[in-house]
Motif scaffolding. Structure first.
Motif, mmCIF file in Angstrom:
data_model
loop_
_atom_site.group_PDB
_atom_site.id
_atom_site.type_symbol
_atom_site.label_atom_id
_atom_site.label_comp_id
_atom_site.label_asym_id
_atom_site.label_seq_id
_atom_site.Cartn_x
_atom_site.Cartn_y
_atom_site.Cartn_z
ATOM 1 N N UNK A 251 17.415 109.185 134.819
ATOM 2 C CA UNK A 251 17.364 109.491 133.876
ATOM 3 C C UNK A 251 18.914 109.789 133.814
ATOM 4 N N UNK A 252 19.543 109.248 132.370
ATOM 5 C CA UNK A 252 20.945 109.640 132.012
ATOM 6 C C UNK A 252 20.722 109.333 130.444
ATOM 7 N N UNK A 253 21.655 109.977 129.503
ATOM 8 C CA UNK A 253 21.628 109.918 127.537
ATOM 9 C C UNK A 253 21.017 108.284 127.520
ATOM 10 N N UNK A 254 19.730 108.739 126.808
ATOM 11 C CA UNK A 254 19.301 107.266 126.302
ATOM 12 C C UNK A 254 18.523 106.209 127.325
ATOM 13 N N UNK A 255 18.174 106.731 128.291
ATOM 14 C CA UNK A 255 17.767 105.634 129.419
ATOM 15 C C UNK A 255 16.956 106.665 131.131
ATOM 16 N N UNK A 256 15.509 106.070 130.622
ATOM 17 C CA UNK A 256 14.852 106.808 131.315
ATOM 18 C C UNK A 256 14.306 105.760 132.298
ATOM 19 N N UNK B 175 10.301 100.611 134.851
ATOM 20 C CA UNK B 175 9.966 100.486 134.116
ATOM 21 C C UNK B 175 11.274 101.064 133.030
ATOM 22 N N UNK B 176 11.588 101.173 132.210
ATOM 23 C CA UNK B 176 12.714 102.312 131.419
ATOM 24 C C UNK B 176 11.953 103.045 130.296
ATOM 25 N N UNK B 177 10.432 103.247 130.090
ATOM 26 C CA UNK B 177 9.783 103.765 129.338
ATOM 27 C C UNK B 177 9.566 102.731 127.879
ATOM 28 N N UNK B 178 10.528 101.158 127.238
ATOM 29 C CA UNK B 178 9.917 100.165 127.066
ATOM 30 C C UNK B 178 9.249 98.936 127.867
ATOM 31 N N UNK B 179 10.350 98.910 128.258
ATOM 32 C CA UNK B 179 9.196 97.656 128.898
ATOM 33 C C UNK B 179 9.637 97.713 130.674
ATOM 34 N N UNK B 180 8.239 97.199 131.093
ATOM 35 C CA UNK B 180 8.189 97.012 132.668
ATOM 36 C C UNK B 180 8.038 95.235 132.979
#
Length: 339
Positions: free
Chosen positions: A221-226, A242-247
């Motif tokens: 987890x970094x600012x703007x990304x998980x 996945x990054x929360x939007x795309x798997x």
């Protein structure tokens, strides 16, 4: 046997080429990953495997180590060379017709795709198990392999066959069946077909159980990304996650991307000495001999020497299971960076 095979297939050499051919941006990412690994090592962290084996000193990790793992995985996921070798053993023992009757080529690479129109009949190209150019000569080439007495382990007792045993084909088929047929699959389901209304992605790469484990859980987890998922040990990318939007996921396509090259043994005399080699378009080419020293815990080191052709190392020197059962056969190596 696995150590011997992998050492002589030259994953490290390929890694060196791949590092130089990689973009500057990708090298910077890899170098940063390596720096993190070495920071962890410098702080004295040891895995349970290192502690169990009594290994308390680790050399620094390098980008080539990661890329060698990458090349190792590419080879392992290719897979069809192992079965081609055993099919060749059946052809030597029982003939090409018997091989095609009992282990037809089309069962190797027939894929299942949904919907069927995604895999039209014209896209199927089935190559013969034994190319026509050597089919008639195959019995003589098999006999050369059976009579070959080169010993890659000097002074060691290595089983040699005076002739191809009648059960060679059956044992080859049984050996492959015992290992299991390789497989890999993945699929996606649209949200309109799920209870949650959200799409579902599944990856089932059929990777083997290993110790240490091949896959490691990963979350960042970094600012703007998980980012969460699984990474392959030693590599710096998330293979499944996945990054929360795309798997995304991964699978392997079981295509015929490894080739065996059968060589005709030839001996010539120079200065009173017999020189062994093989033929290339009718001319004599001497074998190249490469040696590797294998450290064995609690025992004396073992030196192994393998014959190389222009196509790669002779599998006869690398795989005791096929020694004496197949012609002199090399595993053709794809150019560096292409497999």
């Amino acid at each position: 046997d696995s150590d011997r095979l992998h050492r002589f297939l030259g994953f490290r050499d390929r890694a060196e080429w791949l590092y130089e051919a990689t973009s500057r941006e990708e090298r910077e990412i890899l170098d940063a990953f390596v720096a993190g690994v070495n920071q962890w090592i410098s702080e004295g962290h040891l895995s349970i495997e290192h502690r169990l084996l009594g290994i308390d000193e680790l050399r620094p990790w390098s980008p080539l180590d990661s890329l060698a793992i990458h090349q190792f995985l590419l080879h392992g996921l290719s897979g069809n060379a192992n079965r081609e070798v055993r099919r060749l053993a059946i052809a030597c023992a029982a003939g090409v017709e018997a091989l095609e009757r009992n282990w037809p080529t089309n069962i190797e690479f027939d894929a299942i795709a949904l919907p069927p129109e995604d895999w039209p009949p014209e896209s199927h190209v089935t190559v013969p198990a034994i190319v026509e150019e050597i089919e008639e000569e195959l019995p003589a080439l098999c006999a050369q392999g059976a009579d070959d007495h080169f010993d890659p382990m000097a002074g060691a007792e290595v089983r040699r066959f005076e002739q191809v045993p009648p059960v060679a084909g059956l044992s080859a088929l049984a050996g492959t069946a015992a290992r299991g047929w390789s497989a890999s699959n993945n699929w996606a389901v649209a949200g309109r077909h799920t209870a949650s209304g959200k799409p579902v992605l599944s990856s089932d790469p059929h990777l083997p159980h290993m110790s240490p484990a091949m896959l490691w859980g990963y979350e960042m987890q970094v600012p703007g990304m998980h980012l969460a998922g699984f990474t392959i040990a030693g590599l710096h990318r998330v293979a499944f996650g996945h990054n929360g939007n795309v798997a995304w996921g991964a699978t392997t396509n079981h295509v015929d991307r490894q080739d065996l090259v059968v060589h005709r043994l030839r001996t010539e005399t120079s200065g009173g000495n017999a020189i062994e080699g093989y033929e290339v378009e009718g001319r004599f080419v001497p074998f190249e001999y490469r040696s590797e020293l294998f450290e064995v815990r609690g025992e004396q080191p073992v030196r192994v020497t393998v014959r190389f052709t222009r196509d790669g190392p002779l599998l006869n020197d690398l795989d005791p299971e096929v020694t004496g059962k197949i012609p002199l056969t090399a595993l053709r190596r794809a150019p560096a960076g292409r497999g």
